[in-house]
Design an enzyme around this catalytic site. Sequence first.
Site, mmCIF file in Angstrom:
data_model
loop_
_atom_site.group_PDB
_atom_site.id
_atom_site.type_symbol
_atom_site.label_atom_id
_atom_site.label_comp_id
_atom_site.label_asym_id
_atom_site.label_seq_id
_atom_site.Cartn_x
_atom_site.Cartn_y
_atom_site.Cartn_z
ATOM 1 N N SER A 63 56.260 33.656 -15.012
ATOM 2 C CA SER A 63 54.629 34.145 -14.483
ATOM 3 C C SER A 63 55.410 34.687 -13.553
ATOM 4 C CB SER A 63 53.800 33.682 -15.326
ATOM 5 O OG SER A 63 53.857 31.874 -14.533
ATOM 6 N N SER A 115 52.316 32.978 -11.687
ATOM 7 C CA SER A 115 51.435 31.964 -10.781
ATOM 8 C C SER A 115 52.094 31.652 -9.880
ATOM 9 C CB SER A 115 51.144 30.500 -12.664
ATOM 10 O OG SER A 115 52.888 30.200 -11.846
ATOM 11 N N LYS A 131 54.867 24.630 -10.714
ATOM 12 C CA LYS A 131 53.231 24.716 -9.806
ATOM 13 C C LYS A 131 54.138 23.882 -8.444
ATOM 14 C CE LYS A 131 51.085 26.697 -13.180
ATOM 15 N NZ LYS A 131 51.198 28.085 -13.208
ATOM 16 N N SER A 149 46.240 32.000 -11.601
ATOM 17 C CA SER A 149 47.490 30.159 -12.298
ATOM 18 C C SER A 149 46.300 29.547 -12.891
ATOM 19 C CB SER A 149 47.246 29.660 -11.312
ATOM 20 O OG SER A 149 48.306 28.253 -11.593
#
Length: 248
Positions: free
Chosen positions: A42, A44, A106, A196
Site C-alpha cells: 500500500s 501508506s 510504519k 495511513s
Amino acid sequence: MSDNADTKSQNGLWENIKVIIQALLLAMVIRTVLFQPFTIPSGSMMPTLLVGDYIFVNKFAYGYSKYSLPFSPNLFSGRVLEFSEPKRGDVIVFRLPSQPDIDYIKRLIGLPGDKVQMINGVLHINGKPVPKQPDGAFTSDYSKDPGVNVPVFRETLENGVTYDSLDEGMGRGDNTQEFVVPAGHYFFMGDNRDNSLDSRFDVGYVPAENLVGRASVIFFSLGNDTSFREIWKWPTNMRWDRIFKVVR
C-alpha cells in the site's frame, strides 16, 4: 564396471540431495533468524516506501518474540536476545495488535512514556513541534493512489533522524488528541500522513512483543502496478534507482 557406475551415480545423486537440503535449511534459518523479505502492498509509507518495493527486514535488530518465528508459536512471551532498543524514526514491520496475523510497516514516532499529538498538520512529541520544511512534490505511479504533485515535507526528529512525509492538506489525522504511550508499547505513523491507518486510528499502541524487525534495504522494486510474475514487464517498469537503497 556397471555396478561401480551405478554406485557412483547413486552417491552423486545423494550428494546433490544433501546439498539441496542444506541450502533449504540455511535459507530457512536466514529467513527465520536474520532477514525476511516483505513486499510493500500500500501507499501508506510513500514517499519512503513505494508499492512494488521488495525489502529485507532485519529480524535480529530488536531481539525476538513469538512473531519472529513461522506460525508464531507460543513458545515464550515478550522478547528475548534484545540486542538494541527501537529508536524513534526507525521504519518497522510489526503485527497488527487487533489481528496479529497481519503485518504492518510504519515509522516509529512515540516511545514508551512519550506524548504524541498532531496539531494543524504538525507532529508534536512531548509538547515540542517537529521541524517541518517543504521539500518539493511527489507523484505516484500506483493506480490506486495516483497522487500528482503531492506536497513533500522534510521532518527532522530530535535524535537527528530525518525523512520525507506527504501532506495533501488538512485531514482527520491532522488534529488529534494527545496520545500518551504506555510502558512496553510504541506509537507508529505512516509517512503518507493523510493516507495511513496507524496509531492515530484503529491500530492504537503496539506492544513491544508485536515488533517483527527493522526495515533494512530495498532489494527489488517494480513500478506501475507491475506484478512480480510479469517478468516481461520488468525491463520497462524496474525502478533501478531504488535497488539496494537503504531504508531510512
